[in-house]
Design an enzyme around this catalytic site. Sequence first.
Site, mmCIF file in Angstrom:
data_model
loop_
_atom_site.group_PDB
_atom_site.id
_atom_site.type_symbol
_atom_site.label_atom_id
_atom_site.label_comp_id
_atom_site.label_asym_id
_atom_site.label_seq_id
_atom_site.Cartn_x
_atom_site.Cartn_y
_atom_site.Cartn_z
ATOM 1 N N LYS A 23 0.953 -1.709 0.044
ATOM 2 C CA LYS A 23 0.230 0.099 -0.390
ATOM 3 C C LYS A 23 0.665 1.192 -0.055
ATOM 4 C CE LYS A 23 -3.968 -2.668 -0.428
ATOM 5 N NZ LYS A 23 -4.795 -2.187 -1.196
ATOM 6 N N ARG A 24 1.967 1.201 -0.579
ATOM 7 C CA ARG A 24 2.831 2.263 -0.640
ATOM 8 C C ARG A 24 3.321 2.749 0.708
ATOM 9 N NH1 ARG A 24 3.225 -0.859 -4.085
ATOM 10 N NH2 ARG A 24 3.525 -0.459 -6.442
ATOM 11 N N ALA A 60 2.614 7.130 1.103
ATOM 12 C CA ALA A 60 1.444 7.472 0.297
ATOM 13 C C ALA A 60 0.172 8.267 0.757
ATOM 14 C CB ALA A 60 0.979 6.535 -0.630
ATOM 15 N N LEU A 62 -2.158 9.678 3.977
ATOM 16 C CA LEU A 62 -3.154 8.930 4.716
ATOM 17 C C LEU A 62 -4.081 7.108 3.982
ATOM 18 C CD1 LEU A 62 -5.819 9.714 6.821
ATOM 19 C CD2 LEU A 62 -7.020 10.835 5.008
ATOM 20 N N GLY A 107 -0.320 13.055 3.726
ATOM 21 C CA GLY A 107 -0.051 12.812 5.428
ATOM 22 C C GLY A 107 1.590 11.999 5.341
ATOM 23 N N GLU A 110 3.347 15.029 6.057
ATOM 24 C CA GLU A 110 3.070 15.770 7.359
ATOM 25 C C GLU A 110 4.303 14.352 8.016
ATOM 26 O OE1 GLU A 110 -1.384 15.286 6.235
ATOM 27 O OE2 GLU A 110 -1.290 17.640 7.089
ATOM 28 N N GLU A 130 -3.969 16.696 -1.877
ATOM 29 C CA GLU A 130 -5.118 16.693 -1.440
ATOM 30 C C GLU A 130 -6.607 17.155 -2.720
ATOM 31 O OE1 GLU A 130 -2.462 16.926 0.340
ATOM 32 O OE2 GLU A 130 -2.182 15.582 2.083
ATOM 33 N N ARG A 133 -8.166 15.338 -4.741
ATOM 34 C CA ARG A 133 -8.705 14.234 -3.637
ATOM 35 C C ARG A 133 -9.568 14.717 -3.290
ATOM 36 N NH1 ARG A 133 -5.237 11.781 -6.318
ATOM 37 N NH2 ARG A 133 -3.360 11.377 -6.066
#
Length: 254
Positions: A23-24, A60, A62, A107, A110, A130, A133
Amino acid sequence: MGDSLNIEVDGAIAVLTMNRPDKRNAMSDGLLAEIDAFFRAPKDGVRVAVLHGAGGHFCAGLDLSEHVARDAEGTLHHSRGWHDVMDRVQGSGLPVVSALTGAVIGGGLELATSTHVRVAEPDCIFQLPEGRRGIFVGGGATVRVGRILGADRMTEMMLTGRKYGTDDAVSMGLAHYAVGAGEALPRAMEIAAQIAGNAPLSNYMMIQGIARIHDMARSDGLFVESLCAALAQTSPDAVEGLAAFLEKRAPQFR
Ligand code: 1HE
């Protein structure tokens, strides 16, 4: 605990490996909780943490597959939960060195900007997608990335969703060292060993003091700097550090 974060302690250095490569290393609530648990209670003897991702990507961002099910109240609490964990990464008292590869996205950026020293390989992608998305940052980017880049440049970065490479990231301060392919973790380990050789109280003051002073008014910051200096300069390690310099030898700190 789960198995999304591997922790190996090598002397004074704890190596934390985010381990969701398929899931990277997208940040699931489980992975976030495992990172939090480590920084809440670092093992005795650990002086520095190194953070990296398995499988060629740092993180990658959230885990979007978990995001869709949250309502507004749940999202508020989730964001505040991220803030707590990112504050803990930055402020547990342990210096944290990150070895960045591949995705340092959303994230993931972050998280990276909550670490104190960032070493980046040539394939890194620094991005805040973001806007693409239909969401907004919620893990502290407006404060941490915004203070590194400035509000103007972060706004542009988010509006356009542009991807910065490693050289640009280093020139803007998103990363501190550009290294070759395969070199981020070894270089991060070297830097961690060097930091672990500093006096613990000096490291603590750097981590606890500098970011806080940045948030203060000038006169408050200068006063707190003097308090930090008063504590550090009167510690046993200061006696040892100054004596070692004058005697032309390496210091032996506690
Ligand atoms: C994911 C995630 C994810 C990958 N959540 N599952 N972050 C993003 O918008 C970044 C989204 N990811 C990407 O842009 C790309 O996946 C990468 C550039 C990181 C890697 O590309 P690639 O071609 O190597 O891999 P892939 O085929 O896109 O992804 C591999 C798998 O990882 C795939 O799952 P699979 O089951 O189909 O194999 C992807 O769905 C999965 N995957 N990234 C969930 N992020 C506190 S608020 C913070 C807000 C944000 O972080 S928003 C930014 C989110």
